[in-house]
Scaffold this motif. Structure first.
Motif, short mmCIF file in Angstrom:
data_model
loop_
_atom_site.label_atom_id
_atom_site.label_comp_id
_atom_site.label_asym_id
_atom_site.label_seq_id
_atom_site.Cartn_x
_atom_site.Cartn_y
_atom_site.Cartn_z
N ARG A 46 0.83 -1.21 0.00
CA ARG A 46 0.00 0.00 0.00
C ARG A 46 0.87 1.26 0.00
NH1 ARG A 46 -5.44 -0.42 1.07
NH2 ARG A 46 -6.23 -2.47 1.69
N ARG A 47 1.92 1.21 0.79
CA ARG A 47 2.77 2.39 0.94
C ARG A 47 3.69 2.61 -0.26
NH1 ARG A 47 6.36 3.16 6.45
NH2 ARG A 47 7.51 5.05 5.85
N ALA A 48 4.25 1.53 -0.78
CA ALA A 48 5.24 1.66 -1.85
C ALA A 48 4.63 1.62 -3.25
CB ALA A 48 6.28 0.55 -1.73
N LEU A 49 3.46 0.97 -3.40
CA LEU A 49 2.90 0.75 -4.74
C LEU A 49 1.51 1.33 -4.93
CD1 LEU A 49 3.92 -3.01 -5.21
CD2 LEU A 49 5.24 -0.97 -5.81
N PHE A 50 0.57 0.93 -4.07
CA PHE A 50 -0.84 1.26 -4.33
C PHE A 50 -1.12 2.75 -4.20
CE2 PHE A 50 -1.82 -3.25 -2.53
CZ PHE A 50 -1.25 -3.82 -3.66
N ALA A 51 -0.72 3.35 -3.09
CA ALA A 51 -0.97 4.79 -2.90
C ALA A 51 -0.24 5.63 -3.95
CB ALA A 51 -0.59 5.21 -1.49
N PRO A 52 1.04 5.35 -4.25
CA PRO A 52 1.70 6.12 -5.30
C PRO A 52 1.06 5.96 -6.68
CG PRO A 52 3.33 5.08 -3.90
CD PRO A 52 2.00 4.51 -3.50
N THR A 57 -1.99 8.34 -11.14
CA THR A 57 -2.95 8.08 -12.21
C THR A 57 -4.37 8.51 -11.89
OG1 THR A 57 -3.45 5.84 -11.41
CG2 THR A 57 -1.59 6.09 -12.94
N GLY A 58 -4.68 8.71 -10.61
CA GLY A 58 -6.05 8.99 -10.21
C GLY A 58 -6.92 7.75 -10.13
N ILE A 59 -6.33 6.55 -10.31
CA ILE A 59 -7.08 5.29 -10.28
C ILE A 59 -7.03 4.72 -8.87
CG2 ILE A 59 -7.28 2.95 -11.20
CD1 ILE A 59 -5.88 3.97 -13.74
N PRO A 60 -8.15 4.63 -8.17
CA PRO A 60 -8.13 4.04 -6.82
C PRO A 60 -7.82 2.54 -6.88
CG PRO A 60 -10.18 5.23 -7.26
CD PRO A 60 -9.49 5.06 -8.56
N VAL A 61 -7.26 2.05 -5.80
CA VAL A 61 -6.94 0.62 -5.68
C VAL A 61 -7.75 0.01 -4.55
CG1 VAL A 61 -5.15 -1.06 -5.09
CG2 VAL A 61 -4.61 0.85 -6.64
N ARG A 62 -8.44 -1.09 -4.85
CA ARG A 62 -9.12 -1.87 -3.82
C ARG A 62 -8.39 -3.19 -3.67
NH1 ARG A 62 -15.29 -0.84 -5.77
NH2 ARG A 62 -14.58 -2.35 -7.35
N VAL A 63 -8.06 -3.55 -2.43
CA VAL A 63 -7.27 -4.75 -2.18
C VAL A 63 -8.16 -5.86 -1.65
CG1 VAL A 63 -5.24 -5.70 -1.04
CG2 VAL A 63 -5.30 -3.27 -1.64
N HIS A 64 -8.02 -7.04 -2.23
CA HIS A 64 -8.70 -8.25 -1.77
C HIS A 64 -7.63 -9.24 -1.33
CE1 HIS A 64 -12.38 -6.83 -3.99
NE2 HIS A 64 -11.44 -6.26 -4.72
N ARG A 65 -7.98 -10.15 -0.44
CA ARG A 65 -7.00 -11.08 0.10
C ARG A 65 -7.37 -12.52 -0.21
NH1 ARG A 65 -8.25 -7.17 3.69
NH2 ARG A 65 -6.60 -5.66 4.14
N ARG A 284 -2.56 -3.37 -16.76
CA ARG A 284 -1.25 -3.29 -17.41
C ARG A 284 -0.52 -2.01 -17.02
NH1 ARG A 284 -4.16 -6.53 -20.89
NH2 ARG A 284 -2.95 -8.31 -21.71
N LYS A 285 -1.27 -0.91 -16.87
CA LYS A 285 -0.65 0.33 -16.41
C LYS A 285 -0.05 0.14 -15.01
CE LYS A 285 -3.58 3.62 -18.93
NZ LYS A 285 -4.60 4.69 -18.79
N PHE A 286 -0.81 -0.56 -14.15
CA PHE A 286 -0.31 -0.78 -12.80
C PHE A 286 0.95 -1.65 -12.82
CE2 PHE A 286 0.07 -3.63 -9.19
CZ PHE A 286 0.25 -2.70 -8.17
N ILE A 287 0.95 -2.72 -13.58
CA ILE A 287 2.12 -3.61 -13.63
C ILE A 287 3.33 -2.86 -14.15
CG2 ILE A 287 3.07 -5.68 -14.72
CD1 ILE A 287 0.25 -6.89 -14.55
N ARG A 288 3.13 -2.02 -15.15
CA ARG A 288 4.23 -1.19 -15.66
C ARG A 288 4.76 -0.28 -14.56
NH1 ARG A 288 6.12 0.95 -20.58
NH2 ARG A 288 6.81 3.11 -20.48
N PHE A 289 3.84 0.33 -13.81
CA PHE A 289 4.22 1.25 -12.73
C PHE A 289 4.91 0.51 -11.60
CE2 PHE A 289 3.29 3.31 -8.69
CZ PHE A 289 3.62 4.64 -8.94
N ALA A 290 4.32 -0.61 -11.14
CA ALA A 290 4.80 -1.31 -9.96
C ALA A 290 6.12 -2.04 -10.19
CB ALA A 290 3.75 -2.31 -9.48
N THR A 291 6.46 -2.33 -11.45
CA THR A 291 7.71 -3.03 -11.74
C THR A 291 8.83 -2.07 -12.12
OG1 THR A 291 6.95 -3.40 -14.01
CG2 THR A 291 6.62 -5.20 -12.44
#
Length: 384
Positions: A46-52, A57-65, A284-291
């Protein structure tokens, strides 16, 4: 006032009225649903990837477990109602899911180059790219023990896990053949490069299972936070688990435990997109960003999993809050990886069902760890 001035004023008022609506539409962007593992790992994500990512991008992230099982993914894809857009999954599971048609294809072409301009295909570690998944981290399953349980001689090698005469007390192991079988053979002195060849024989599998059968007071765990809890409550003196969870317990919670790096079993953790994901383009945008190099390094500075990019490994320094040197806690650090085993997830992808049948038949599974229930299926690993 002339017509021209009135027209300009009206246009300005219209623009001002539109501004809040534009801001609102950005805030109401369709959320990206990510299936991950929870715990300290999710907090770091959340701190290193999702919030940034949301900030950029303005795209919210919802996390499921989830606990790593493919059962929910199979059911969702088969029904045509897929509630996730990105899945954080072990590479071995990703290979199985890809072969079953549960995942979208992923190309390394979507990845960014390193800050120095090195193409992604040269910057990522070997084996990082699969047809449907891209490795983002390397984690390890290790053994941790309570320091106060062994005030004199302490465990130094993986064989000590099975030596309850010199190191007495109950153990906790994951309810899965993977890693347990490797450790059992290592305790006999089997070389790392011979493990999977020997496990492919009835004799080798029987040797491994016999070693596990001889453990007394053994508790089985499924959820990734259970080993830490059992150690914290002094219900066991040794437990297998994920190095990031143990690090969090030692550094952030002050639990008196140590990690036994000998025999650590390393595995790749990957990003994948389930077939039928509604937000596949955003995924795909997220994977590009997170990697990207900076994001991988930021994650490794919060939880000690080895980045899959060489450029990111060079940027890993200290924990931003505690000041702990994270490089010394990463599984791939040379001091930790001296006797590491790389999990052969291709072997498991082809044999896991058969091996699980032997494992479940040979070992008692009627005494789960406190607070856990017996598994619905034998395939589900727990969270890193």
């Amino acid at each position: 006032m002339g017509r021209g001035k009135r027209a300009i004023i009206r246009a300005a008022i219209v623009l001002l009225l539109m501004l809040p609506a534009a801001s609102g539409s950005a805030a109401e962007a369709e959320p990206l649903d990510i299936l991950s593992w929870g715990g300290a790992y999710e907090r770091a994500q959340r701190r290193a990837l999702f919030a940034p990512f949301t900030a950029a991008t303005g795209i919210p992230v919802r996390v499921h477990r989830y606990n790593g099982s493919l059962a929910r993914i199979r059911q969702a894809v088969t029904s045509g109602e897929v509630p996730w857009d990105v899945i954080d999954m072990q590479r071995s599971r990703g290979r199985t899911a890809c072969a079953e048609g549960l995942l979208e294809p992923l190309s390394p072409d979507l990845l960014t180059p390193s800050p120095q301009g090195t193409p992604a295909v040269r910057d990522f570690i070997d084996g990082a790219f699969s047809p449907c998944a891209i490795t983002h981290s390397v984690f390890a399953t290790v053994v941790a023990y309570r320091r106060d349980a062994f005030p004199g001689q302490r465990p130094t090698e993986i064989g000590d896990l099975f030596d309850q005469q010199r190191f007495p007390g109950p153990r906790a192991l994951q309810r899965d053949p993977a890693v347990n079988l490797e450790w059992a053979l290592l305790s006999y002195g089997v070389p790392e490069q011979e493990i999977y060849r020997l496990l492919s024989t009835r004799r080798g599998l029987s040797l491994a299972l016999r070693r596990l059968q001889r453990l007394d007071n053994l508790q089985w765990w499924e959820a990734g936070d259970t080993p830490v809890r059992l150690l914290a409550e002094k219900r066991v003196v040794m437990a297998s688990g994920y190095n990031g969870r143990f690090f969090d317990a030692m550094v952030n919670r002050g639990l008196p435990i140590e990690i036994l790096w000998d025999g650590q079993v390393q595995e790749h953790e990957t990003w994948a997109i389930p077939r039928g994901a509604e937000q596949a383009e955003s995924a795909r945008k997220f994977i590009r960003f997170a990697t990207a190099t900076e994001r991988q390094a930021a994650l490794a500075r919060l939880i000690p999993y080895g980045p899959s990019r060489r450029s990111a490994t060079r940027q890993v320094t200290t924990h931003p809050d505690s000041g702990v040197d994270m490089r010394l806690h990463i599984p791939t650090h040379p001091l930790n990886a001296e006797r590491a085993v790389t999990k052969d997830d291709s072997w498991y992808a082809h044999t896991h069902e058969r091996i699980s049948e032997y494992f479940n038949a040979a070992l008692p599974h009627d005494a789960p760890a406190a607070g856990e229930t017996p598994p619905a299926t034998p395939e589900a690993p727990a969270a890193p």
